[in-house]
Design an enzyme around this catalytic site. Structure first.
Site, PDB file in Angstrom:
ATOM      1  N   LYS A  67       9.613  37.111  23.469  1.00 35.35           N
ATOM      2  CA  LYS A  67       8.554  38.023  23.869  1.00 35.35           C
ATOM      3  C   LYS A  67       8.846  39.430  23.343  1.00 35.35           C
ATOM      4  CE  LYS A  67       7.380  35.846  28.308  1.00 35.35           C
ATOM      5  NZ  LYS A  67       5.982  35.516  27.981  1.00 35.35           N
ATOM      6  N   ARG A 126       5.067  25.006  31.632  1.00 32.43           N
ATOM      7  CA  ARG A 126       4.428  23.684  31.700  1.00 32.43           C
ATOM      8  C   ARG A 126       5.433  22.581  31.462  1.00 32.43           C
ATOM      9  NH1 ARG A 126       0.376  25.366  26.990  1.00 32.43           N
ATOM     10  NH2 ARG A 126       0.909  27.386  27.927  1.00 32.43           N
ATOM     11  N   LYS A 153       6.641  26.829  39.870  1.00 31.41           N
ATOM     12  CA  LYS A 153       7.393  27.255  38.677  1.00 31.41           C
ATOM     13  C   LYS A 153       8.521  28.203  39.078  1.00 31.41           C
ATOM     14  CE  LYS A 153       6.797  29.821  34.308  1.00 31.41           C
ATOM     15  NZ  LYS A 153       5.829  30.331  33.294  1.00 31.41           N
ATOM     16  N   GLU A 213       7.108  27.557  28.311  1.00 27.13           N
ATOM     17  CA  GLU A 213       8.172  26.802  28.981  1.00 27.13           C
ATOM     18  C   GLU A 213       7.792  26.319  30.368  1.00 27.13           C
ATOM     19  OE1 GLU A 213       7.860  29.969  29.200  1.00 27.13           O
ATOM     20  OE2 GLU A 213       8.190  30.260  31.348  1.00 27.13           O
TER      21      GLU A 213
HETATM   22  N1  BES Z   1       5.464  33.397  32.110  1.00 27.83           N
HETATM   23  C1  BES Z   1       4.552  33.436  31.027  1.00 27.83           C
HETATM   24  C2  BES Z   1       3.124  33.779  31.443  1.00 27.83           C
HETATM   25  C3  BES Z   1       2.890  35.132  32.031  1.00 27.83           C
HETATM   26  C4  BES Z   1       2.329  36.134  31.266  1.00 27.83           C
HETATM   27  C5  BES Z   1       3.139  35.391  33.358  1.00 27.83           C
HETATM   28  C6  BES Z   1       2.061  37.372  31.814  1.00 27.83           C
HETATM   29  C7  BES Z   1       2.887  36.636  33.911  1.00 27.83           C
HETATM   30  C8  BES Z   1       2.348  37.629  33.133  1.00 27.83           C
HETATM   31  C9  BES Z   1       4.512  32.083  30.337  1.00 27.83           C
HETATM   32  O1  BES Z   1       5.697  31.369  30.323  1.00 27.83           O
HETATM   33  C10 BES Z   1       4.157  32.335  28.911  1.00 27.83           C
HETATM   34  O2  BES Z   1       4.932  32.944  28.237  1.00 27.83           O
HETATM   35  N2  BES Z   1       2.996  31.842  28.473  1.00 27.83           N
HETATM   36  C11 BES Z   1       2.564  32.022  27.135  1.00 27.83           C
HETATM   37  C12 BES Z   1       2.033  30.706  26.620  1.00 27.83           C
HETATM   38  C13 BES Z   1       1.728  30.716  25.143  1.00 27.83           C
HETATM   39  C14 BES Z   1       3.002  30.840  24.356  1.00 27.83           C
HETATM   40  C15 BES Z   1       1.023  29.430  24.801  1.00 27.83           C
HETATM   41  C16 BES Z   1       1.484  33.092  27.124  1.00 27.83           C
HETATM   42  O3  BES Z   1       0.674  33.109  28.046  1.00 27.83           O
HETATM   43  O4  BES Z   1       1.472  33.902  26.227  1.00 27.83           O
HETATM   44 ZN    ZN Z   2       6.983  31.767  31.847  1.00 27.87          ZN
HETATM   45 MN    MN Z   3       6.944  31.895  28.714  1.00 27.19          MN
END
Ligand code: BES
Ligand code: ZN
Ligand code: MN
Length: 506
Positions: free
Chosen positions: A282, A356, A270, A354
């Protein structure tokens, strides 16, 4: 201004000299908490009983990475540092790696340039493995996170490392070389992952990745937005829509002529250079950490470099989709439907899921390039951090034998991995009314539904998925590691390629 050097790879040699005669600035001696090895007895005598006294007082206990510098008379080294490795019954090779890194950090704090490490025969690990592990630790200890500081003196480096260890010299040298390369490649990944989003945009990441990979002897292909569009990678393009920066897809190939046509290891990383969440934005707190959302891509790049430098006897291809995830005027909106390169359709319910999306198209592309076995590495879900915390990487995939193989090499590499289920029942959670599936399964089992989303694009090849959301970034400085990017995954991927004989027939 330009970035400071943030890591340096010292020369690492092997010596069979007696510990007391090694000429160095600091001699690192790993010691158990509950078992006094012969080296420590000799040192205790040379310190007039200071070590036994420190132990008796509880000033020094031998806990992992604890450092004690006793006064020593009659030894050649400028200083001796005892570094704890915990109880003998809890011994694991990673404790030795961390002790070596702790020694390097301690040396650098004192601005000492020459370090030696004693490998005591009483520590239960084969000499070759000890040599590799100690070399890795010494090199990863030679990393500094403060790349953009202008007000501090440049960091001090350990320039020369000697390992005092008995064994077959040429085997030890090969092991040291392996450790040195794996340590250096870990540092390459850390350097990139620490880089801010503005100095590592997708095009800049692609340029740097290409330069690093080419100088290691890999073949490199950088696909720009036009090529990505020609390949119909609707998922990757969808993520990139909200950004002013164009996406890239970097393809790295290692094709040694001596290797069989099959298997072909496919690594997918990724490479989100900044994840704002997009329209599903976020919260502000900790959003800065999302500059590290390309850690999986950096791990794939650095592992491919290690594979080339160590001439792993197996074909490998690395695919790194690179893009920002931003909420621009043309950004992906919740409810949008995207068509992947493979033809599967995805309803985007949350633009923050994003990773995935980018990985789906990239896994498909790795298959087009001939991959027979897949491993993807991604800072994919907060849910994985909730499940396993910040020290253990989530391990997903099928079949079990392949996943177990990855777990085993990860253990050797010092990347802690723990298996998570990918039962079909979880697929219910990301059904869509209007498309083949959605890109989120909600909070329950969030790391698992994310993994199963990626599985949709693996064509049922043996596949393992490493969710490094918790492990890619160290929130706290440790005696063996500064805050920031950890380089997790690099050594696991490289060791997997080096261990091809163990899994080629899976
Ligand atoms: N990059 C984030 C995941 C992440 C979270 C990495 C904390 C490192 C530390 C990923 O793209 C993300 O935002 N995932 C979401 C998915 C959800 C919207 C289904 C998440 O984990 O909240
Ligand atoms: Zn991410
Ligand atoms: Mn994300």
């Amino acid at each position: 201004m330009s970035i400071q050097t943030v890591h340096r790879t010292p020369s690492v040699g092997v010596t069979s000299r007696s510990s007391r005669d090694i000429e160095t600035d600091i001699l690192v001696v790993p010691v158990f908490k509950d078992d006094i090895l012969p080296e420590e007895r000799d040192l205790d005598a040379a310190s007039g009983g200071e070590i036994a006294g420190a132990r008796a007082r509880g000033e020094f206990k031998g806990e992992p990475c604890e450092v004690y510098i006793p006064p020593v008379r009659g030894w050649t080294a400028g200083r001796v540092a005892l570094v704890g490795i915990g109880r003998r019954s809890d011994f694991a090779p990673d404790l030795l790696r961390r002790a070596a890194a702790t020694g390097a950090l301690a040396a650098r704090q004192r601005r000492l340039r020459r370090m030696a490490i004693v490998h005591a025969a009483g520590i239960p690990i084969a000499p070759g493995d000890a040599a590799q592990t100690l070399a890795e630790g010494a090199v990863v200890g030679n990393f500094d996170g403060a790349s953009y500081k202008t007000t501090e003196p440049p960091p001090a480096w350990v320039e020369d490392v000697q390992l005092r260890i008995d064994g077959d010299p040429s085997a030890l040298r090969a092991a040291v070389d392996r450790g040195r390369v794996l340590g250096e490649c870990t540092n390459i990944a850390r350097e990139l992952a620490n880089e801010p989003g503005n100095t590592l945009t997708p095009p800049l990441f692609a340029d740097r990745a290409a330069a690093i990979a080419r100088s290691a002897g890999l073949s490199v292909d950088v696909l720009d937005q036009t090529r990505i569009a020609e390949l119909n990678m609707g998922l990757l393009l969808g993520v990139a829509r909200g950004s002013q920066e164009p996406p890239r897809l970097v393809v790295l190939r290692w094709e040694p002529t001596s290797a069989a046509q099959s298997p072909v290891l496919g690594f997918v990383g990724k490479g989100i250079t900044f994840d704002s969440g997009g329209i599903s934005i976020k919260p502000a707190e900790n959003m800065d950490k999302m500059k590290g959302d390309m850690s999986g891509g950096a791990a794939v790049l650095a592992a491919m470099v290690a594979i080339a430098r160590l001439k792993a006897p197996v074909r490998c291809v690395g695919v790194i989709p690179m893009t920002e995830n931003m909420p621009g005027g043309r950004a992906l909106k919740p409810g949008d439907v995207l068509v992947s390169a493979e033809g599967k359709t995805v309803e985007v319910l949350n633009t923050d899921a994003e990773g995935r999306l980018a990985l789906g198209d990239a896994c498909w592309y790795a298959r087009q390039l001939g991959a027979t076995h897949l491993v993807d590495v991604a800072t994919l879900t907060g849910a994985c951090v909730v499940a396993l915390g910040k020290t253990t990487t989530g391990l997903f995939g099928t079949p079990e034998a392949w996943v177990e193989q990855v777990r085993r090499v990860g253990e050797r590499a010092g990347d802690r991995l723990w298996p998570m289920p990918v039962f079909d029942e979880y697929k219910e959670l990301f059904k869509s009314e209007i498309a083949d599936f959605t890109n989120t399964g909600g909070r329950a089992g969030g790391a698992i539904t994310a993994a199963l989303f990626i599985k949709e694009f693996t064509g049922d090849l043996p596949w393992a998925h490493l969710d490094i959301a918790g492990t890619a970034w160290a929130e706290e400085a440790k005696p063996y590691q500064p805050k920031g990017a950890t380089g997790v995954g690099v050594r696991t991927l490289a060791e997997l390629a080096l261990a091809v004989d163990a899994w080629a027939r899976l």
